[in-house]
Every structure is written in structure tokens, then in C-alpha cells.
Design an enzyme around this catalytic site. Structure first.
Site, mmCIF file in Angstrom:
data_model
loop_
_atom_site.group_PDB
_atom_site.id
_atom_site.type_symbol
_atom_site.label_atom_id
_atom_site.label_comp_id
_atom_site.label_asym_id
_atom_site.label_seq_id
_atom_site.Cartn_x
_atom_site.Cartn_y
_atom_site.Cartn_z
ATOM 1 N N PHE A 160 4.976 5.870 1.980
ATOM 2 C CA PHE A 160 4.645 5.061 0.577
ATOM 3 C C PHE A 160 6.037 4.552 0.095
ATOM 4 O O PHE A 160 5.903 3.674 -0.874
ATOM 5 C CB PHE A 160 4.584 6.291 -0.678
ATOM 6 N N LYS B 36 -3.086 1.221 8.236
ATOM 7 C CA LYS B 36 -3.323 2.452 7.610
ATOM 8 C C LYS B 36 -2.083 2.766 6.569
ATOM 9 O O LYS B 36 -1.297 3.482 6.713
ATOM 10 C CB LYS B 36 -3.649 3.523 8.317
ATOM 11 N N GLU C 150 -1.580 6.258 1.196
ATOM 12 C CA GLU C 150 -2.569 6.327 -0.012
ATOM 13 C C GLU C 150 -1.952 6.433 -1.184
ATOM 14 O O GLU C 150 -2.634 6.445 -2.220
ATOM 15 C CB GLU C 150 -3.500 7.525 0.491
ATOM 16 N N ARG C 151 -0.690 6.515 -1.180
ATOM 17 C CA ARG C 151 -0.071 6.910 -2.651
ATOM 18 C C ARG C 151 0.133 5.612 -3.453
ATOM 19 O O ARG C 151 0.037 5.441 -4.643
ATOM 20 C CB ARG C 151 1.163 7.601 -2.573
ATOM 21 N N SER D 40 7.711 10.504 7.629
ATOM 22 C CA SER D 40 8.508 11.684 7.786
ATOM 23 C C SER D 40 8.695 12.251 9.204
ATOM 24 O O SER D 40 7.625 11.935 9.905
ATOM 25 C CB SER D 40 8.117 12.660 6.976
ATOM 26 N N CYS E 239 14.655 5.237 3.281
ATOM 27 C CA CYS E 239 15.031 5.811 4.608
ATOM 28 C C CYS E 239 16.441 5.712 5.023
ATOM 29 O O CYS E 239 17.036 6.360 5.855
ATOM 30 C CB CYS E 239 14.038 5.509 5.904
ATOM 31 N N GLU F 50 15.850 16.599 3.928
ATOM 32 C CA GLU F 50 16.019 15.367 3.370
ATOM 33 C C GLU F 50 15.237 15.267 2.186
ATOM 34 O O GLU F 50 14.170 15.545 1.931
ATOM 35 C CB GLU F 50 14.925 14.510 4.420
HETATM 36 P P1 NAD Z 1 4.610 11.023 5.372
HETATM 37 O O1 NAD Z 1 5.082 11.089 6.624
HETATM 38 O O2 NAD Z 1 4.202 11.944 4.440
HETATM 39 O O3 NAD Z 1 3.409 9.876 5.518
HETATM 40 C C1 NAD Z 1 3.485 8.728 6.400
HETATM 41 C C2 NAD Z 1 2.277 8.229 6.777
HETATM 42 O O4 NAD Z 1 1.436 9.241 7.389
HETATM 43 C C3 NAD Z 1 1.091 8.052 5.579
HETATM 44 O O5 NAD Z 1 0.543 6.926 5.890
HETATM 45 C C4 NAD Z 1 0.237 9.132 5.605
HETATM 46 O O6 NAD Z 1 -0.837 9.123 4.972
HETATM 47 C C5 NAD Z 1 0.382 9.735 6.897
HETATM 48 N N1 NAD Z 1 0.202 11.355 6.813
HETATM 49 C C6 NAD Z 1 0.726 12.061 5.968
HETATM 50 N N2 NAD Z 1 0.439 13.451 6.523
HETATM 51 C C7 NAD Z 1 -0.159 13.294 7.629
HETATM 52 C C8 NAD Z 1 -0.777 14.229 8.660
HETATM 53 N N3 NAD Z 1 -0.685 15.596 8.345
HETATM 54 N N4 NAD Z 1 -1.398 13.688 9.608
HETATM 55 C C9 NAD Z 1 -1.505 12.473 9.909
HETATM 56 N N5 NAD Z 1 -0.827 11.431 8.970
HETATM 57 C C10 NAD Z 1 -0.314 11.934 7.978
HETATM 58 O O7 NAD Z 1 5.815 9.837 4.653
HETATM 59 P P2 NAD Z 1 6.058 9.428 3.239
HETATM 60 O O8 NAD Z 1 6.152 10.633 2.279
HETATM 61 O O9 NAD Z 1 4.949 8.682 3.012
HETATM 62 O O10 NAD Z 1 7.311 8.568 3.315
HETATM 63 C C11 NAD Z 1 8.639 9.049 3.334
HETATM 64 C C12 NAD Z 1 9.264 9.414 4.613
HETATM 65 O O11 NAD Z 1 9.084 8.426 5.429
HETATM 66 C C13 NAD Z 1 10.686 9.940 4.644
HETATM 67 O O12 NAD Z 1 10.884 11.051 5.490
HETATM 68 C C14 NAD Z 1 11.526 8.755 5.070
HETATM 69 O O13 NAD Z 1 12.723 8.982 5.474
HETATM 70 C C15 NAD Z 1 10.613 8.184 5.973
HETATM 71 N N6 NAD Z 1 10.766 6.832 6.318
HETATM 72 C C16 NAD Z 1 11.570 6.354 7.169
HETATM 73 C C17 NAD Z 1 11.847 5.125 7.585
HETATM 74 C C18 NAD Z 1 12.537 4.905 8.877
HETATM 75 O O14 NAD Z 1 12.809 3.572 9.020
HETATM 76 N N7 NAD Z 1 13.039 5.566 9.625
HETATM 77 C C19 NAD Z 1 11.323 4.135 6.649
HETATM 78 C C20 NAD Z 1 10.825 4.327 5.590
HETATM 79 C C21 NAD Z 1 10.530 5.794 5.165
#
Ligand code: NAD
Length: 498
Positions: A149, A173, A176-177, A226, A281, A382
Site C-alpha cells: 500500500f 495485483k 487493496e487498500r 512485508s 520501506c 517494524e
Molecule cells: P503486505 O505484506 O501486507 O501486503 C503486500 C501485498 O501482499 C498486498 O498486495 C496484499 O494484498 C498481499 N497480501 C497481504 N496478505 C497476504 C497473504 N496472507 N497472502 C497473500 N498475499 C497477501 O504489506 P503492506 O502492509 O501492504 O506494505 C507494507 C510492508 O511492505 C512493510 O513491511 C514495508 O517495509 C514493505 N515494503 C518493502 C519495500 C521494499 O522495497 N523492500 C517497499 C515497500 C514496502
């Protein structure tokens, strides 16, 4: 209530699934739209559409692809403000910050405009008598992107411009937020002349993600999010035989030495910790103050934290907006409380902030927690909110060891006037992206972006040269054109050069 659409085969659609999710306005706390959550059947439709489009897109010339990429680049430039406002409304970040995110994504599109140069192969003349050897790279097929998101425009742009420029088709994909940016970008691709089916969007949650991971026609998956989900995506995707790069979470440390100028350092630390409400991130979430640096640093950072203007992202005076959801706010508030309970000092406490006219918004004020130690939850988790923890260390080597003991390895920075200390740091830390007096060292698009350890699962970093490598595979051709009159000179021994 506005409905956000999937985008499949060049057209908006809400798909077959009846499941939906709310899209909030974090600044007001009100629902502003709803997004369909794709079923496995919806994902199958998108992937099959992308697979059919691959047949012709993969055969398109480099000139045809670059023409469309340049047109897309121009449309992003022209629509930067609309994109930034859309991001601000759904994510909450301030519009100027959202413009910055679009700009950093645009730079990847510009990198991809140079794809003819990037896809050049190698050629060796006369490797054996009458024999030449050359290599070139081909696209993989349907590539999927699953994104977080916190950068609804930029992070998908780390992926699809490069994948599409390489001749792949793409299914995104998004989170969704804050899903609206993806549909808007799909319209811009269509306007730029991209054939239907080359770029598709499916909204959804775990059901859609699992369908992509298991689909036999998806060749590669790029994920950013994450760490627990990144690990899962990598395991399940590679088990299904796909190429996977999965970027995870972070806990970025900045070491501050006593010789660092306090004003410069505290300005940059505050911006890096509280910009985008800490939902980056590459945000700095832990400052490691070495030797005598701590007290002066905490005082300067605390004053700047108190003066940070918190408000809705659309307000031009705001420096920091709300966090993404009420649940995120409550989690961050809980972690701040745990810091106090576990013995840290709350130098600035952002809990309980109220923004006039936006009392129901998901706001948390800038927070500075001093005397944090490794065993505390605020250090181990985090937080992904506007919270800066200050840890104290005696020496640079102790600070480097602290960073290396952390499971994450995304970004890190050092503030110092000593070249010797900076060099020791850059060579000693087990982290992918390093800043020297630069708090958020996000590489330019023509380098690749990626962390180490639990911040990245897979072999390739994202965009830049490693992105081109991820989205293509090599062929090496050994070629001979004998004269008709020449002896064949074939033999049964293993071929060696003559
Ligand atoms: P998230 O992991 O909750 O979601 C990321 C994606 O995974 C979304 O599209 C979500 O719909 C999907 N998802 C969520 N739960 C899932 C599940 N159980 N099974 C399959 N798919 C699932 O992350 P977020 O809260 O949207 O974003 C924040 C996180 O992203 C933080 O941890 C941040 O550090 C990380 N991030 C990392 C980078 C990087 O370059 N390393 C860049 C941006 C964000």
C-alpha cells in the site's frame, strides 16, 4: 459509493466475485470507495488474457515497444498531479510527497525507454574456424506483480515498465487498500497505444495472490511487501516453478557519530523518520547515537518532531499525513505504549494527537523514543509509523554490529564528517542500500533496488540491470555456415575449438 475496477484485456470490469473491501480516506476516517476482491476465476481470466497477448507482444519490434514507452512516459508527466492527488486521498501522504513517488516511478519508465540498448546481446566472431557464438535475451511470458500500500504508483512502476519493455505481458495485483492508481495507470497505457491484454490489473487479497502463485501460465512473480508474506510468496512461487523476487520489510538504522553536524543530521533524520508518516520501506526507524552524540541529537530531533505540521495530505501546509488505516494507527499507538512500559523514554509522544476538522482521521503524531534497547518491542518490530527510536552505542564498531545482528538488511545510513568511519561502515554493514550523509539511499532507476537478509527473498534486485535480467532469459547460439564444397569434418569427440 464509487467502485474501483479490475482492468483486463484493455477494459474495466468488476469480475465475477461478489467479495469486496472498503477503501478508506485516512484523513477523514470515512469510506470513499469499494474495491472488488478477485476470485481465482477472475485471476484465471486475466492471466489467460495476458498469455494470449504475449503471443504478439513478444514478437513486437524494439522500435514499436519504445514508441509506446515514450508515449506512456509523456502521459505520466502530464498526469502527475492527478496521480499524486489520487495517492494522497487513498494513502494519506501529502501531495508533494506523492508527486515525488510518481517522479521516482517515472524514472524507471525512462530507464525502460532505453530497452534497445539494455537488451543488446554479445557476439564472438570466429570462436572456432568458421564458427561464431552469440547471445540474446528473450521475455519469459506472463509476469505478475504483487505490491504494497505504501507506494501505490512507484512500486508497481519498479516492475511493469521493465517487464513490458522486455516483451512480457503483465498482471498487477496492487494493494487493496489504495487501488485506484492502478486502474488510472492502465488507462494511460491504453492511451499510449499498448495493445489490449499486455497490462492487466486484478484487485484482491490472499485468494487472488494464491491464484497467481499457482497459475501454470504465470512465469515470474515480483512481490514487494512485508517479510512474512514475502517469504511465503517466494516459497510458494518457486515451488510452483516460477522465477520469484520478493522484497520484504525493513528496520533501517542511521548511525550518528559525534562529528556529524547536529542541525543537518537532525533535519534529515526527522524527514526520513516522519516523511510519509514513517510508512516507507526506507524510512529511518532507529538512530544509533555513538559516544557523546546522543543527548544533543535527541534534543534537536525532538524539537523538530514537535514542530512537524501534521494534517490531511491535501492541505498544502501539511508535512505529514495520517497512517493508512485505523488498525495501523492502533498498532502503532500500542507499540509506543510498549516502549514506555519496557523502560524507554518517550521524548516526544505522538499518541492522542487530534487534527482540527479531521478528528476521525487515522493520525499518529511524530514520536521520539530514547534509551531504546535491543530487547524492546519498539526495536524488534517494524513499526511502519512515525516513530524514531534512539539507541545508544559506545563505538562505530558496536553500532555496525547492532545493524548486522538485525534480521532486516534493506537500507542504512551514517552521519559523520569522517571518511574513514564512513568507509568502515560501507564495507562492514550487511545491508543492500547504504547512505553516507544521505538518510534514504534509494538508488536511481539505472541501478537496482534491493535489500539483504529478511528484506529480500530471491536472487535478483528490482529494476535497473537486475530487473532486465529477471524479466528475460538468455539464449546462446553457436553458428556455422559451411561452404557447400567444404568437408564436414564431423567427429565423435566433444566439440573443441580448432
Ligand atoms: P503486505 O505484506 O501486507 O501486503 C503486500 C501485498 O501482499 C498486498 O498486495 C496484499 O494484498 C498481499 N497480501 C497481504 N496478505 C497476504 C497473504 N496472507 N497472502 C497473500 N498475499 C497477501 O504489506 P503492506 O502492509 O501492504 O506494505 C507494507 C510492508 O511492505 C512493510 O513491511 C514495508 O517495509 C514493505 N515494503 C518493502 C519495500 C521494499 O522495497 N523492500 C517497499 C515497500 C514496502
Amino acid at each position: 459509493m464509487r467502485t474501483v475496477n479490475h482492468w483486463i484485456g484493455g477494459k474495466p470490469t468488476t469480475g465475477d466475485s461478489t467479495r469486496t473491501a472498503p477503501v478508506w480516506n485516512p484523513a477523514t476516517g470515512e469510506q470513499q470507495a469499494e474495491v472488488p476482491l478477485a476470485s481465482a476465476a477472475d485471476v484465471d481470466t486475466a492471466v489467460r488474457t495476458a498469455a494470449a497477448a504475449f503471443e504478439s507482444w513478444s514478437q513486437s519490434s524494439l522500435s514499436q515497444r519504445t514508441k509506446i514507452l515514450f508515449a506512456f512516459r509523456q502521459l505520466i508527466v502530464e498526469h502527475t498531479q492527478q496521480l499524486a492527488e489520487m495517492i494522497s486521498d487513498e494513502h494519506g501522504k501529502v501531495v508533494s510527497d506523492a508527486r515525488g513517488e510518481v517522479q521516482r516511478g517515472l524514472e524507471v519508465v525512462e530507464f525502460a525507454c532505453g530497452i534497445p540498448q539494455l537488451l543488446k546481446g554479445e557476439y564472438s566472431d570466429q570462436v572456432s574456424t568458421g564458427v561464431d557464438l552469440f547471445s540474446f535475451r528473450e521475455p519469459l511470458g506472463v509476469c505478475a506483480g504483487i505490491t504494497p500500500f505504501n507506494f501505490p504508483a512507484m512500486v508497481p512502476m519498479w516492475m511493469y515498465p521493465v517487464a513490458i519493455a522486455c516483451g512480457n505481458t503483465f498482471v498487477l495485483k496492487p494493494s487493496e487498500r489504495d487501488p485506484s492508481t492502478a486502474e488510472y495507470v492502465a488507462q494511460l497505457w491504453a492511451e499510449a497505444g499498448l495493445p489490449d491484454g499486455v497490462f492487466n490489473v486484478v484487485h484482491g487479497d490472499k485468494e487472488a495472490v494464491d491464484a497467481l502463485l499457482d497459475h501454470p501460465e504465470v512465469a515470474a512473480v515480483s512481490f514487494v511487501g512485508s517479510t512474512p508474506i514475502a517469504r511465503y510468496i517466494h516459497e510458494r512461487g518457486t515451488a510452483a516453478g516460477k522465477r520469484v523476487q520478493a522484497l520484504g520489510g525493513a528496520k533501517n538504522h542511521a548511525i550518528v557519530l559525534p562529528d556529524a553536524p547536529v542541525d543537518y543530521t537532525s533535519d534529515h533524520l526527522v524527514a526520513a523518520a516522519f516523511g510519509s508518516a514513517g510508512e516507507r520501506c526506507m524510512a529511518i526507524s532507529a538512530a544509533v547515537a555513538v559516544g557523546g552524540a546522543a543527548d544533543e541529537l535527541v534534543a534537536a530531533v525532538s524539537e523538530k518532531a514537535r514542530n512537524t505540521k501534521v494534517g490531511p495530505g491535501r492541505d498544502a501546509d501539511s508535512e505529514m499525513g495520517p497512517v493508512i488505516t485505523a488498525a495501523a494507527r492502533d498498532r502503532i499507538v500500542g507499540l509506543i505504549g510498549s516502549g514506555a512500559e519496557q523502560g524507554a523514554t518517550l521524548a516526544v509522544d505522538g499518541r492522542g494527537i487530534s487534527v482540527p476538522g479531521h478528528e476521525n482521521g487515522f493520525f499518529v503524531g511524530p514520536t521520539v523514543i530514547d534509551n531504546v534497547t535491543r530487547d524492546m518491542d519498539v526495536y524488534r518490530e517494524e513499526i511502519f509509523g512515525p516513530v524514531l527510536s534512539v539507541v545508544r552505542a559506545e563505538t562505530v564498531d558496536e553500532a555496525i554490529a547492532l545493524i548486522n545482528a538485525n534480521p532486516y538488511g534493506n537500507g542504512t545510513a551514517i552521519f559523520t564528517s569522517s571518511g574513514e568511519a564512513a568507509r568502515r561502515f560501507q564495507r562492514g554493514v550487511k545491508v543492500g542500500m547504504i547512505g553516507i550523509n544521505v538518510p534514504i539511499p534509494v538508488p536511481m532507476a539505472y541501478y537496482s533496488f534491493g535489500g539483504w537478509k529478511d528484506s529480500l527473498f530471491g536472487d535478483k534486485h528490482i529494476h535497473g540491470p537486475e530487473g532486465v535480467s529477471f524479466y528475460t532469459r538468455a539464449k546462446v547460439v553457436t553458428s556455422r555456415w559451411p561452404r557447400v564444397s567444404q568437408d564436414s569434418a564431423a567427429s565423435f569427440h566433444f566439440p573443441t575449438a580448432t
